[in-house]
Design a protein around this motif. Structure first.
Motif, PDB file in Angstrom:
ATOM      1  N   ARG A   1       0.856  -1.194   0.000  1.00 24.21           N
ATOM      2  CA  ARG A   1       0.000   0.000   0.000  1.00 24.21           C
ATOM      3  C   ARG A   1       0.885   1.236   0.000  1.00 24.21           C
ATOM      4  N   GLU A   2       1.936   1.156   0.796  1.00 29.77           N
ATOM      5  CA  GLU A   2       2.902   2.251   0.926  1.00 29.77           C
ATOM      6  C   GLU A   2       4.263   1.598   1.123  1.00 29.77           C
TER       7      GLU A   2
ATOM      8  N   GLY B   1      26.166  -2.141  -2.030  1.00 38.04           N
ATOM      9  CA  GLY B   1      25.795  -1.805  -0.661  1.00 38.04           C
ATOM     10  C   GLY B   1      24.657  -2.701  -0.220  1.00 38.04           C
ATOM     11  N   PHE B   2      23.804  -2.153   0.611  1.00 41.01           N
ATOM     12  CA  PHE B   2      22.674  -2.907   1.160  1.00 41.01           C
ATOM     13  C   PHE B   2      21.382  -2.145   0.896  1.00 41.01           C
ATOM     14  N   GLY B   3      20.330  -2.872   0.568  1.00 41.22           N
ATOM     15  CA  GLY B   3      19.038  -2.258   0.311  1.00 41.22           C
ATOM     16  C   GLY B   3      17.954  -2.919   1.131  1.00 41.22           C
ATOM     17  N   ARG B   4      16.929  -2.139   1.442  1.00 42.27           N
ATOM     18  CA  ARG B   4      15.792  -2.694   2.184  1.00 42.27           C
ATOM     19  C   ARG B   4      14.504  -2.053   1.697  1.00 42.27           C
ATOM     20  N   LEU B   5      13.550  -2.907   1.349  1.00 49.76           N
ATOM     21  CA  LEU B   5      12.202  -2.506   0.972  1.00 49.76           C
ATOM     22  C   LEU B   5      11.315  -2.789   2.171  1.00 49.76           C
ATOM     23  N   SER B   6      10.613  -1.785   2.643  1.00 52.94           N
ATOM     24  CA  SER B   6       9.742  -1.948   3.809  1.00 52.94           C
ATOM     25  C   SER B   6       8.495  -1.105   3.587  1.00 52.94           C
ATOM     26  N   GLY B   7       7.571  -1.159   4.529  1.00 54.18           N
ATOM     27  CA  GLY B   7       6.380  -0.334   4.416  1.00 54.18           C
ATOM     28  C   GLY B   7       5.140  -1.029   4.925  1.00 54.18           C
ATOM     29  N   THR B   8       4.010  -0.689   4.318  1.00 53.38           N
ATOM     30  CA  THR B   8       2.725  -1.275   4.683  1.00 53.38           C
ATOM     31  C   THR B   8       2.224  -2.102   3.512  1.00 53.38           C
TER      32      THR B   8
ATOM     33  N   GLY C   1      -2.591  -4.143   4.889  1.00 57.18           N
ATOM     34  CA  GLY C   1      -2.503  -3.279   6.060  1.00 57.18           C
ATOM     35  C   GLY C   1      -1.419  -3.658   7.050  1.00 57.18           C
ATOM     36  N   THR C   2      -0.739  -4.757   6.842  1.00 55.94           N
ATOM     37  CA  THR C   2       0.323  -5.203   7.740  1.00 55.94           C
ATOM     38  C   THR C   2       1.596  -4.400   7.499  1.00 55.94           C
ATOM     39  N   ALA C   3       2.164  -3.874   8.581  1.00 57.89           N
ATOM     40  CA  ALA C   3       3.438  -3.157   8.475  1.00 57.89           C
ATOM     41  C   ALA C   3       4.573  -4.177   8.453  1.00 57.89           C
ATOM     42  N   THR C   4       5.576  -3.922   7.617  1.00 59.95           N
ATOM     43  CA  THR C   4       6.741  -4.803   7.566  1.00 59.95           C
ATOM     44  C   THR C   4       8.015  -3.971   7.518  1.00 59.95           C
ATOM     45  N   GLU C   5       8.996  -4.412   8.271  1.00 58.13           N
ATOM     46  CA  GLU C   5      10.309  -3.775   8.238  1.00 58.13           C
ATOM     47  C   GLU C   5      11.147  -4.319   7.091  1.00 58.13           C
ATOM     48  N   GLY C   6      10.658  -5.344   6.406  1.00 61.50           N
ATOM     49  CA  GLY C   6      11.397  -5.920   5.293  1.00 61.50           C
ATOM     50  C   GLY C   6      12.660  -6.593   5.772  1.00 61.50           C
TER      51      GLY C   6
END
Length: 145
Positions: free
Chosen positions: A67-68, A89-96, A100-105
């Motif tokens: 969603r976001e 380097g390092f990458g991280r995809l996170s969000g909602t 509706g579940t929030a994730t830190e990825g």
């Protein structure tokens, strides 16, 4: 060879545009960041995705799942010589997520190979990988830079 200040700045700006385009969920802005014949060793099957359209389909799948979303790059190192460069380097995809579940990825290792054409740096190859435990054969997704 370390990149000149001007080259490194241009490459970091290009990669920064990827972050902005991802967070805006803009496939049009992302397309400008890749060469037409980009080869991507992305986290999703198959083993390789060839061409900008294939790369953008991966991002479209991610956009549908979130969603976001937020995207972070850390510990980025840039090396360039002439019209070719690489950054890692390092990458991280996170969000909602869409539900509706929030994730830190999770943090992944990222490598970008770029080439300068028409004065612009574009990604010709990227690779994303997750470390794995040799004993279990499972990915290790809880590491942090």
């Amino acid at each position: 060879m370390p990149a000149s200040d001007e080259t490194e700045t241009a490459i970091r700006e290009r990669l920064g545009r990827i972050v902005e385009a991802l967070e805006a969920k803009s496939l049009d802005e992302l397309k400008d960041c890749y060469t037409e014949d980009v080869v991507s060793f992305d986290i999703e099957p198959p083993l390789q995705h060839v061409g900008a359209d294939a790369k953008l389909r991966n991002w479209a799948n991610a956009f549908a799942s979130f969603r976001e979303l937020r995207y972070e790059l850390r510990n980025l190192a840039v090396t360039a010589d002439g019209d070719v460069a690489f950054a890692h380097g390092f990458g991280r995809l996170s969000g909602t997520l869409a539900n509706g579940t929030a994730t830190e990825g999770m943090w992944v290792r990222v490598t970008y190979c770029l080439k300068r054409t028409g004065g612009e740096w574009r990604i010709a190859h990227d690779q994303v990988s997750v470390p794995f435990d040799l004993a279990t054969g499972r990915g290790v997704a809880d590491l942090e830079p």
